[in-house]
Design a protein around this motif. Structure first.
Motif, short mmCIF file in Angstrom:
data_model
loop_
_atom_site.label_atom_id
_atom_site.label_comp_id
_atom_site.label_asym_id
_atom_site.label_seq_id
_atom_site.Cartn_x
_atom_site.Cartn_y
_atom_site.Cartn_z
N ILE A 12 0.84 -1.20 0.00
CA ILE A 12 0.00 0.00 0.00
C ILE A 12 0.87 1.25 0.00
O ILE A 12 0.64 2.18 -0.78
CB ILE A 12 -0.97 -0.01 1.20
CG1 ILE A 12 -2.02 -1.08 1.01
CG2 ILE A 12 -1.62 1.35 1.39
CD1 ILE A 12 -2.87 -1.34 2.23
N GLY A 13 1.88 1.27 0.85
CA GLY A 13 2.78 2.43 0.91
C GLY A 13 3.52 2.66 -0.40
O GLY A 13 3.66 3.79 -0.86
N GLY A 15 2.52 1.69 -3.39
CA GLY A 15 1.55 2.14 -4.38
C GLY A 15 1.20 3.61 -4.24
O GLY A 15 1.11 4.33 -5.22
N VAL A 16 1.05 4.06 -3.00
CA VAL A 16 0.75 5.48 -2.76
C VAL A 16 1.93 6.35 -3.17
O VAL A 16 1.76 7.42 -3.74
CB VAL A 16 0.36 5.71 -1.29
CG1 VAL A 16 0.31 7.19 -0.95
CG2 VAL A 16 -0.97 5.05 -0.98
N PHE A 17 3.15 5.88 -2.90
CA PHE A 17 4.34 6.65 -3.30
C PHE A 17 4.40 6.81 -4.83
O PHE A 17 4.60 7.91 -5.34
CB PHE A 17 5.62 5.97 -2.80
CG PHE A 17 6.86 6.60 -3.35
CD1 PHE A 17 7.29 7.84 -2.89
CD2 PHE A 17 7.60 5.98 -4.34
CE1 PHE A 17 8.43 8.44 -3.39
CE2 PHE A 17 8.74 6.57 -4.85
CZ PHE A 17 9.16 7.80 -4.38
N LEU A 19 1.98 6.53 -6.96
CA LEU A 19 0.86 7.36 -7.38
C LEU A 19 1.16 8.84 -7.15
O LEU A 19 0.86 9.68 -7.99
CB LEU A 19 -0.40 6.94 -6.62
CG LEU A 19 -1.72 7.54 -7.06
CD1 LEU A 19 -2.04 7.11 -8.48
CD2 LEU A 19 -2.83 7.11 -6.12
N TRP A 20 1.77 9.15 -6.03
CA TRP A 20 2.16 10.53 -5.73
C TRP A 20 3.15 11.05 -6.78
O TRP A 20 3.02 12.16 -7.29
CB TRP A 20 2.77 10.62 -4.33
CG TRP A 20 3.34 11.93 -3.99
CD1 TRP A 20 2.66 13.09 -3.75
CD2 TRP A 20 4.73 12.26 -3.85
NE1 TRP A 20 3.53 14.12 -3.47
CE2 TRP A 20 4.80 13.63 -3.53
CE3 TRP A 20 5.90 11.54 -3.96
CZ2 TRP A 20 6.02 14.28 -3.30
CZ3 TRP A 20 7.10 12.18 -3.74
CH2 TRP A 20 7.15 13.54 -3.42
N TRP A 24 0.27 13.04 -8.64
CA TRP A 24 -0.05 14.11 -7.70
C TRP A 24 1.07 15.13 -7.55
O TRP A 24 1.16 15.80 -6.52
CB TRP A 24 -0.39 13.53 -6.33
CG TRP A 24 -1.62 12.68 -6.32
CD1 TRP A 24 -2.66 12.75 -7.20
CD2 TRP A 24 -1.93 11.64 -5.41
NE1 TRP A 24 -3.60 11.82 -6.88
CE2 TRP A 24 -3.18 11.13 -5.78
CE3 TRP A 24 -1.28 11.10 -4.30
CZ2 TRP A 24 -3.78 10.08 -5.08
CZ3 TRP A 24 -1.89 10.07 -3.62
CH2 TRP A 24 -3.12 9.58 -4.01
#
Length: 65
Positions: A12-13, A15-17, A19-20, A24
């Motif tokens: 999860i971490g 994937g969020v990184f 994605l950022w 983002w």
């Protein structure tokens, strides 16, 4: 051996990184910084945001294998 809970949190971490960085504005924030050398690639501090995004996309796909 890594527990399933740690593996899920890591996935999860990660994937969020990615994605950022890709969506983002993370690539623009990391552009030309020393931190991009640790987080993306040794050569990333020399790259523009347009160079960081494709390399992150490739690294993200390579991490799935």
């Amino acid at each position: 051996m890594i527990s399933i809970d740690h593996w899920i949190l890591w996935a999860i971490g990660s994937g969020v990184f990615w994605l950022w960085v890709l969506c983002w504005g993370g690539a623009e924030r990391l552009e030309g910084t020393f931190a991009s050398g640790f987080l993306i690639s040794w050569f990333a501090p020399k790259w523009s945001a347009e160079g960081i995004k494709p390399s992150c996309s490739l690294l993200r796909r390579a991490a799935r294998w």
